[in-house]
Scaffold this active site. Sequence first.
Site, PDB file in Angstrom:
ATOM      1  N   ARG A 184       3.133   7.710   8.316  1.00 36.52           N
ATOM      2  CA  ARG A 184       3.178   6.663   7.302  1.00 36.52           C
ATOM      3  C   ARG A 184       3.062   5.312   7.994  1.00 36.52           C
ATOM      4  O   ARG A 184       3.624   5.118   9.084  1.00 36.52           O
ATOM      5  CB  ARG A 184       4.506   6.701   6.518  1.00 36.52           C
ATOM      6  N   GLU A 197      -1.660   0.094   1.604  1.00 31.57           N
ATOM      7  CA  GLU A 197      -2.860   0.927   1.458  1.00 31.57           C
ATOM      8  C   GLU A 197      -3.439   0.656   0.085  1.00 31.57           C
ATOM      9  O   GLU A 197      -2.693   0.743  -0.891  1.00 31.57           O
ATOM     10  CB  GLU A 197      -2.501   2.409   1.602  1.00 31.57           C
ATOM     11  N   HIS A 213      -6.332   7.016   5.035  1.00 39.07           N
ATOM     12  CA  HIS A 213      -5.351   8.032   4.646  1.00 39.07           C
ATOM     13  C   HIS A 213      -6.029   9.332   4.176  1.00 39.07           C
ATOM     14  O   HIS A 213      -5.884   9.727   3.016  1.00 39.07           O
ATOM     15  CB  HIS A 213      -4.418   7.480   3.556  1.00 39.07           C
TER      16      HIS A 213
END
Length: 331
Positions: A248, A277, A296
């Site tokens: 993360r 993000e 991601h």
Amino acid sequence: VQREMSNLPRVYVARQIPPEGLKILRESGQVQFELWDSDDVPVPRKELLQKVRGVDGLLCVLTEKIDAELLDAAGPNLKVLSTMSVGFDHLSLEELKKRGIRVGYTPDVLTDAVAELTVALLLTTSRRLIEATHEAKTGGWGTWRTLWLCGYELANSTVGILGLGRIGVAIAERLAPFKVKKFIYTDMAPRPELASAINAEYVSLDELAMQSDFLAVCCALTPETKEICNKDLFSKMKNTSIFINTSRGGVVNQEDLYEALSTGQIAAAGLDVTVPEPLPTSHPLFTQKNCVILPHIASASYTTRNAMSALAANNLLLGLRGEPMIKELKL
Ligand code: DGY
């Protein structure tokens, strides 16, 4: 999709999840569900707060913050939350526990995909593949040069894992055939069972920083790990070392990382996760040639995303039946 049906438990699915999960929900005959029918845009918060009112179950992904406000909006009918993710930093576990809401998540099914991507990102970063393809197609490719685009190799290296769990082990298993010399790891406490599978030595965080040629972050984001990768850590790393994060973004202090990359404190970084993000295209990290940033995608294989979808659906249905879920978080 509004299912007009009797008194079956009501479920809100906050994302158009991959087909396998939706099929399971549709064919179960066990729930009536409403769906946020898009995968391109997350359900707006306001809409989510309205849609969850009175539901028995909620299926979400990592873009939905499940906090007191949302749980209050849902009200006392909500018994089961199922997230299509292994990460659960978007969930307020305390609030869920307080309300007796059971929580399903999707570990294991994504381990292989995440480990594969981590290896791909590590090699892309250490062997400078993005720079190399850019040079090849934009005229930077002159004669063969002895030190041009040199990077760092895994053979004889020390690989450090910050947070040894299923994914860290899977990464080490894949890296071992590249002739890594030594695996080291740190965690809240030694994890001898996992470590013995990959012959990894437990070290302190400082030792991890100092010894690692490749440092892979594989821990969950918790209050303890928030920005654990900061100036202090980067300053102890070798200036030839490669930093990789597929966990993360919140575990990294990005200003400190930028500093470490731009001053040559470390050689390069490969990130699949950032804060926020998406990372704004104007972010300074994008200006660093030695920083490879992916959007991601670590678990993004068709097989894995469908498996996550199916597991999230099954967890939800089992939870609503009052049965043990396949993968349930202990609260
Ligand atoms: C997760 O599951 O938590 C990942 O970040 C997305 O697969």
